[in-house]
Design an enzyme around this catalytic site. Structure first.
Site, short mmCIF file in Angstrom:
data_model
loop_
_atom_site.label_atom_id
_atom_site.label_comp_id
_atom_site.label_asym_id
_atom_site.label_seq_id
_atom_site.Cartn_x
_atom_site.Cartn_y
_atom_site.Cartn_z
N GLY A 20 15.98 57.81 40.39
CA GLY A 20 15.09 56.39 40.65
C GLY A 20 14.15 57.44 39.07
CD GLU A 50 17.46 52.96 40.43
OE1 GLU A 50 18.22 52.27 40.98
OE2 GLU A 50 17.04 54.09 40.89
#
Length: 257
Positions: free
Chosen positions: A108, A111
Site C-alpha cells: 500500500g 500504491e
C-alpha cells in the site's frame, strides 16, 4: 491528526506519515490523508504538496493486523475501495503532489506513492508489491498503476516475483523520476515543490487535469479537452500576464486567476 504531521511553508505543504514503526496504512491513516487533502484543497496559500514518511520508512504497506478484523469478503472489498478512492483523489488532485520515498515503499505504501504526480526516491530505497507472498493481491489499484508506469512485462515480473527494486532501478524502469542520496532527498523534493509553486495555479490545475486523460489512454478526449482549456488559460488573468511578461522581458506576477 493522530497519524500525520502537516506543515506549510512558502506555498508548499508537507504531509508526513507518522505511525511508528513502519507508517503502515491503516484505515485511520487513509482517512486522515483524505482530511488533509480537504484542508489543502481549500487553502489558496498552498500550491504544491510533498508526502513523506517519518522514521526509517516512507510506508512499509497496509496494516496487516487490521486485516484480521475485517469480517468477510465484502469488508475487504470496502477496505480496498476506501484506499482506491483516496488515492484516486491524489492522482486527480488540482495541486501537484510529490512523493519523497526513503527506506521502503511496499504494498500500500507504493500504491500511495504511485498515485502521486511525481516520485523522488532515495538511491537505496526499496519499492515493491509483495502481496502475493501473503496469498493476496494489491487492493489499492497497484495492479493498474504499476503497468502504466513500468509497462506490462516489468509489472508482471514485479508482481509475480514480489521482489522489491532499488530506488536507482525504479528510475531506470520509469517507476520514479529521480533518485538521490537519502540525506539529499527531502531537500530535493521540497525544492521541486517550490519550483512548481511558482507557476500559475490556473495552468497547473488545467495541466494536471489534462494529464489524467493521457494517463488513462483517453488521448482523443484529452486533445479535445486541451483545446478548451488552452482557450480558458489564454483568457485568464495569469495567461495574459504571462504573455505580457514574456514580451516585456520581465518575471510574471501570477495571481492564480
Amino acid at each position: 491528526m493522530e497519524f500525520l504531521q502537516i506543515e506549510k511553508q512558502n506555498k508548499v505543504a508537507t504531509i508526513k506519515l507518522n505511525r511508528a514503526p513502519a507508517n503502515a496504512l491503516s484505515t485511520g491513516v487513509i482517512e486522515e490523508i483524505d482530511k488533509a487533502l480537504d484542508q489543502i484543497e481549500n487553502d489558496n496559500s498552498v500550491k504544491a504538496i510533498v508526502i513523506l514518511g517519518e522514521g526509517r520508512f516512507f510506508s512499509a504497506g497496509a496494516d496487516i493486523k487490521e486485516f484480521t478484523e475485517v469480517p468477510d469478503e465484502k469488508g475487504f472489498a470496502e477496505l480496498g475501495k476506501k484506499g482506491q478512492d483516496v488515492f484516486n483523489r491524489i492522482e486527480q488532485f488540482s495541486k501537484p503532489v510529490i512523493a519523497a520515498i526513503h527506506g521502503a515503499a511496499l504494498g500500500g505504501g507504493l500504491e500511495l506513492a504511485m498515485s502521486c504526480h511525481v516520485r523522488l526516491v532515495a538511491d537505496d530505497a526499496k519499492l515493491g508489491l509483495p502481496e502475493l507472498t501473503l496469498g493476496l493481491v494489491p487492493g489499492f489499484a497497484g495492479t493498474q498503476r504499476l503497468p502504466q508506469l513500468v509497462g506490462v512485462p516489468k509489472a508482471c515480473e514485479m508482481l509475480l516475483s514480489s521482489k522489491p527494486i532499488s530506488g536507482k532501478d525504479a528510475v531506470t524502469f520509469g517507476l520514479a523520476n529521480n533518485s538521490y542520496p537519502t540525506e539529499e532527498l527531502f531537500e530535493k523534493a521540497y525544492k521541486m515543490a517550490e519550483e512548481f509553486s511558482m507557476k500559475s495555479a490556473v495552468s497547473i490545475k488545467y495541466t494536471l487535469e489534462l494529464l489524467h486523460y493521457a494517463r488513462n489512454g483517453l488521448y482523443e478526449k484529452g486533445a479535445e479537452k486541451e483545446q478548451e482549456l488552452f482557450g480558458k488559460a489564454f483568457k485568464s488573468f495569469d495567461g495574459q500576464e504571462g504573455i505580457s511578461a514574456f514580451i516585456e522581458k520581465r518575471k510574471p506576477e501570477f495571481q492564480d486567476r
